[in-house]
Structures are given as structure tokens and as C-alpha cells.
Design a protein around this motif. Sequence first.
Motif, short mmCIF file in Angstrom:
data_model
loop_
_atom_site.label_atom_id
_atom_site.label_comp_id
_atom_site.label_asym_id
_atom_site.label_seq_id
_atom_site.Cartn_x
_atom_site.Cartn_y
_atom_site.Cartn_z
N ALA A 1 -1.40 -10.67 -8.73
CA ALA A 1 -1.83 -10.60 -7.25
C ALA A 1 -1.11 -10.00 -6.24
O ALA A 1 -0.07 -10.63 -6.03
N SER A 2 -1.57 -8.79 -5.70
CA SER A 2 -0.67 -8.24 -4.66
C SER A 2 -1.61 -8.17 -3.39
O SER A 2 -2.66 -8.52 -3.17
N LEU A 3 -0.82 -7.83 -2.25
CA LEU A 3 -1.43 -7.61 -1.00
C LEU A 3 -2.70 -6.47 -0.93
O LEU A 3 -2.18 -5.28 -1.28
N PRO A 4 -3.85 -6.60 -0.76
CA PRO A 4 -4.79 -5.56 -0.70
C PRO A 4 -4.37 -4.64 0.58
O PRO A 4 -4.30 -5.32 1.66
N VAL B 1 -2.35 9.80 -10.16
CA VAL B 1 -1.36 8.99 -9.63
C VAL B 1 -1.54 8.73 -7.98
O VAL B 1 -1.65 9.89 -7.46
N GLY B 2 -1.38 7.75 -7.60
CA GLY B 2 -1.85 7.53 -6.30
C GLY B 2 -0.38 7.36 -5.60
O GLY B 2 0.65 7.54 -6.08
N PRO B 3 -0.21 7.12 -4.15
CA PRO B 3 1.17 7.12 -3.60
C PRO B 3 2.07 6.06 -4.18
O PRO B 3 1.39 4.92 -4.67
N ALA B 4 3.20 6.09 -4.21
CA ALA B 4 4.20 5.27 -4.92
C ALA B 4 4.11 4.04 -4.13
O ALA B 4 3.67 3.85 -2.99
N GLY B 5 4.00 2.93 -4.91
CA GLY B 5 4.11 1.55 -4.49
C GLY B 5 2.57 0.94 -4.02
O GLY B 5 2.27 -0.06 -3.78
N THR C 1 -7.41 -0.85 -3.18
CA THR C 1 -5.97 -0.47 -3.47
C THR C 1 -4.98 -1.77 -2.81
O THR C 1 -4.89 -2.31 -1.97
N LEU C 2 -4.12 -2.12 -3.77
CA LEU C 2 -3.18 -3.06 -3.71
C LEU C 2 -1.70 -2.43 -3.39
O LEU C 2 -1.43 -1.62 -4.15
N ASP C 3 -0.76 -3.28 -2.80
CA ASP C 3 0.48 -2.91 -2.34
C ASP C 3 1.28 -3.48 -3.64
O ASP C 3 1.62 -4.80 -3.84
N THR C 4 2.01 -2.65 -4.53
CA THR C 4 2.86 -3.10 -5.42
C THR C 4 4.14 -2.63 -5.30
O THR C 4 5.07 -2.73 -6.09
#
Length: 666
Positions: free
Chosen positions: A605-608, A635-639, A660-663
Motif C-alpha cells: 500500500a503506497s501513496l496514490p 515502464v513508467g517513471p522511476a518510483g 498510479t502509486l508512489d513506490t
Amino acid sequence: MSVTTFRADKSTIDTLTPAQDAANSPGAAPSRTASAPTPTPVPKELVHRAQVCEVLLTDWSRLDDSRFTVTGRWMLDHRMFTSIQGRHDPLIAAETFRQAAILLAHAEFNVPLDHHFLMWDLSVDVRPEHLYTGDGTAAVEIEMTCHDVTWRRGSASSIRYTAVFRRDGQTVATAGGTCTCAAPAVYRRLRGERVSAPCGPLPLVAPTAPQHVGRTSPMDVVLSPTGEPHQWLLRADTRHPVLFDHEVDHVPGMVLLEAARQCMVATLGHDVFLKAMNSEFKRYVEMDAPCLLEVVRVPAADGQEAVRVTGRQGEDVVFSASVAAVRLRGRDVSASTFHAERPISPIPSAQFAAAQPAGRAATGSFQYPSLTTTVPKEFVHRASIAEVLLTNWERRDDRRFTVAAQWPRTHSFFTSVQNCHDPLMVAETFRQAGVLLAHTELGVPLGHQLLVRDLGVHVQPEHLGIGDVPASVELEMTCSNVKQRGRVLAECRYDAVIRRDGDFVGTAYGTVSCMAPTTYKRVRSLHGPEEGRPPLALTAPVAPQLVGRSSPKDVVLSPAEQPDQWRLRADRSHPILFDHPLDHVPGMLLLEAARQSASATLGHASLPLRVESEFERYVELDAPCLIETSRPRGVGPAGEETVVVTARQAGEVGFRCTVTLDTSAL
């Protein structure tokens, strides 16, 4: 001096009444004054709260020189005053009384807003048989009587209050307390270096196990074990968003009342219910010195058990409370307390001045033109005032508006993610702003339905962090593609730029269409409550930790047979997602399902960062709905990681969403 104080917060956002704003905005729609919405909370400054959502009072009126009626609301889903055995928390009555006492001192007894309130004693006695929570917010009426009022230079310096709480005409509680009022200069002399050079609090000690004191979260525990029987150390967590709603230089009185209650539960057992508490605040309880709480059992009335709680710092007794409890034997009645209550209108200043005793200045709600409250709940389609996030709005031109909002430090459903405000609360704020402007500025009558066609939110995490005070937010709203049916709005698109204290937080967009009640009834003729189509039986939730939740109640997914598939779980008893009765699955529940299914697909679970959704058809409550996820190629942007979510019902797509989640923190 033996006291506990509650201090005013100085920050404000100007709030105009509909009549005042109409006079200042020639283009304002007539619907602003064509309806009679129920009262908003009183301004937070009048009850010494920093967060609008913590204001429990809605109105007040003078009965005579010493008696007043104050109206309030008790929320079903309060963050701290949670329900106990199906009943409202008795300490919500104590907090309501505290707020009513401060409100009347400012609004009726001329006490300036920057004065401090010193509570000497506070008592509360409840009727458990009349405290059942029902299905929504409970409207309460408090008859406040003032005794032994002393005056100094035109304002009250000391007041004794007694109160009777009623709900639906039944007495639910009584309360009493004495307070004195201190000017800032007096308070500085009294507190000395505690104000000018405050010492930091003690390091936070480990809490007692929550279940031993009637709590579910360690953050709400205010006791720490000592190793000795019937003794605990006071635990004052200054990060607590309710007990430390704003900065103070000593332990607040409500922390001490909660400590007394937790001592009672720890001594008598978790199945007891607070019946009565009589407390005395003998000295300030300082935050930079240990406070030892000692408990002894004492004789009690028939059918009750009682303890005496004493708080000591050093050799001094700083606080004491006699606490009586009963053991409840289940629910023997069932009642719904959600109903409309006649608003009590404050007396305008000019009218009230004529009724004032000689020598007393005019008072009333119009004395303070720059205070903060929420917009009427009807303007944002909420049943609970506590769920209203908006505080004000202003027209810039025919298509541009500024909407002000406040995000609480904690919310019962929109919980923090990576120590940031939940981006879905940004979406809910935008939704409320769109509904507000439709009714107040674009001529949509209050009885019309607003249908969201699409909704998107993009956020910048660096400005979503949770601070020490509630977040003040502004939405710059622009309306475009406006279509009208006669003089009434039929459809429009909103775009918003969202700022917090001037910093860019993100953007949002959405398209809404408006439908008259007769048209909506025709469109939904097969799905209204009169058709008698029962909703599906509630299915078991997936494990909360798999979808970034802590409570099963907040999980909106159930397991399905295939990987990356879930069944939608719509719990109509949820106090936020189903804030009021609906004939279909609400949009915010679908957005939450998208977030939860994305988290389950990625395994964390990460920040949307971005949520982009389309509502293609109604999702019904009486048919299964399958939630499916997929990962887009490339591949999307890093992170960042992206998941596409689709909701299908009877073979038809009802909802699509890209999350899209912040990883970057993983």
C-alpha cells in the motif's frame, strides 16, 4: 493556582453568511437564500478548537439573562469519542459541555477571544439507556444555566455552569463546571517561563495494552504501566490530533478525564460503562514532569461500581476524579437518532443589544465577522456535519471561484498514507467543491441529483505531509463546457488547482451532470427503495493489511476465484462511504475499491499520485460486481507503478480507473 486551561487558536478564514455574501456578489445564484439548510458548526475559535471537524456545537440562543439553549451534534464515527457497547461515549458529553461553556463566555458574556479559560471542576452524569448511537449523527440540545457570574471591566471573569442534555426530548446527561477567564497578561504572569520559554514534554513512555483500558489503538492510550498495582504514569502524546488539537503549555483537561476513565476500566474490567464523573483540577499538570495516577475502589450506589483517581506530580495532588460505572447487559432497545432538528437562529447584534442589561455590550454570532466554520452540509450532499471539509467560497468571475477547505490531522476513514494526507481526501474535497458551486453559484436547486461522469486527481506528495495543525487548503475552481436546461445547469466540467498555505498540492478535474428529482426517479425507477430489491448479503472482507487498511470495516473487497480479481463489498452501514441512504454504489466507494485493488495487485500500500476514473453506468447494490486489475505494458517513471482497475456488473463495464502509486520509498 489550581487550574486546567483551554486556549483559543488565532488563525481564521473569513466566513460570510449567505445573506452577507449575496450582498457582496451581484452574480450569486438565488438558490443561496432559497433554501433553509440545517446549521453549520459554530466558528471553531469560539470553542477553542483548531480543527473544524472537532467542533460539536451548531447554534445557540438566549432564553433569559442566565439561561441559554445550545444545540450540538454527536458523530457516529468520531476519531476519539468512539461508540462503546452501541452507545455514544459519555466523555463526548463532557467535551460538548466544555465547548458550550467557552462559546457562551465569548458570545454572551463579552470575554475576548484571546483570553484563557481555567477549569476548576467538571462533572458529568449520563443516562446509558438514552445514549444509543442509532444510524447517524445525533442532534442534542443543551440547556445551559449560568450561576455566580462575576464581572471585571465589562466581561465575565468567573462563571459556574450547569447543563441538561436532551435528545428527542429525553434527558441523556447532566453536567456542571466552574471556570475563570484570564487575560493574556494575567496568564503570562501566572505561568511565567512556561509561556515565555516552555520546556519540552517528557519522552513518550510505552502505553498500557489498549484492550486493558477500553481502547483499540495504542495512540489513544494515556496510561503507562509502573509495575505497581493500581498505579499508572500519565502518558501525554502531544502528537495526538484530538487531545492535543492545538499547542498548549500543560496537559489539557480532556486528557485527564480520559486518563480517569481508562484507570476505571483497567481497575474494574473492560465491560464497564462510565456512568458519572466528578473531577477537580487542583493545579496545572505540567508536561515536563512525571504524573502518577493512583486508583482506589470506593463505595458506590446500588447497581454501580466506583473508583477514586488521584493524580500527583511530586508531592502535590494536581487532579482528582470520582468515577462511577455500570455493567450493561446488552441492547434492550433500538432507536434511530438521525433526524432534522429545527435550527435555532442567533439573535442579530442590533436586536440583541436592545435586550441586553444596561452596561453590557451587544453579543451574538455576528460579533465575530472573521471566524471559521463549515459550509452547510446540504450544499455538499452530506448527512453528517463532521464530514464537511469545506469552510468558505468566493466568486472571482462568472466561471472562476475560490473554495476554502480544512483537512483534519486525522480522519476516521481518510487515514494518513506515508505520513501524508490521503489523496482520496483530496478527491472528496474536490467532489464537495463541485457540488457546492453547482448549488450556490450555478443555480442548481438542492433537490436535484448530481451525477459524476469522470473524476481525476494528481498530487504532489511533498506538500501533503501531516503537520502539527490542520491543513488550510484553497481550490481555484474553473467551470467550462457549461450546458443549461432552461435556467438550470445541465452539465459542466470543473478543473481545480489545489494549494496549501500557498504551496502547490495538485490538480483535479471532473464532469458532472444535473438531474431533476422527477427525471431521476424515472431513470432509476427499477432501483428505488419502493421496488423492494434488497442489496446483496455482505460478504467477508479480504485481510485489511493486504489492501492498506487496519479495520475490516473499511475494506471494500472480498476474495474472488481468480488472481487479480475481487468482489466489490458495499457495507451500507459504513458511516462515511454511506453517509446517507443511496440506491446505488457511491463513487467514493468505487475510488476506494480502485485504490485497494491496486495495492493488493502490487503487494504493498503506497501513496496514490494520480487517480483517473470514469463512471460509465450506475453500479447497483443488488447485483454482484467484479473488480479486475491489470498492469499496463511499458515502464513508467522511476518510483511509480500503475494499475488499471475495471468494475464489471452483469457483463457491463460500470467503472474504470487508472491508479498510479508512489513506490519511491520502497
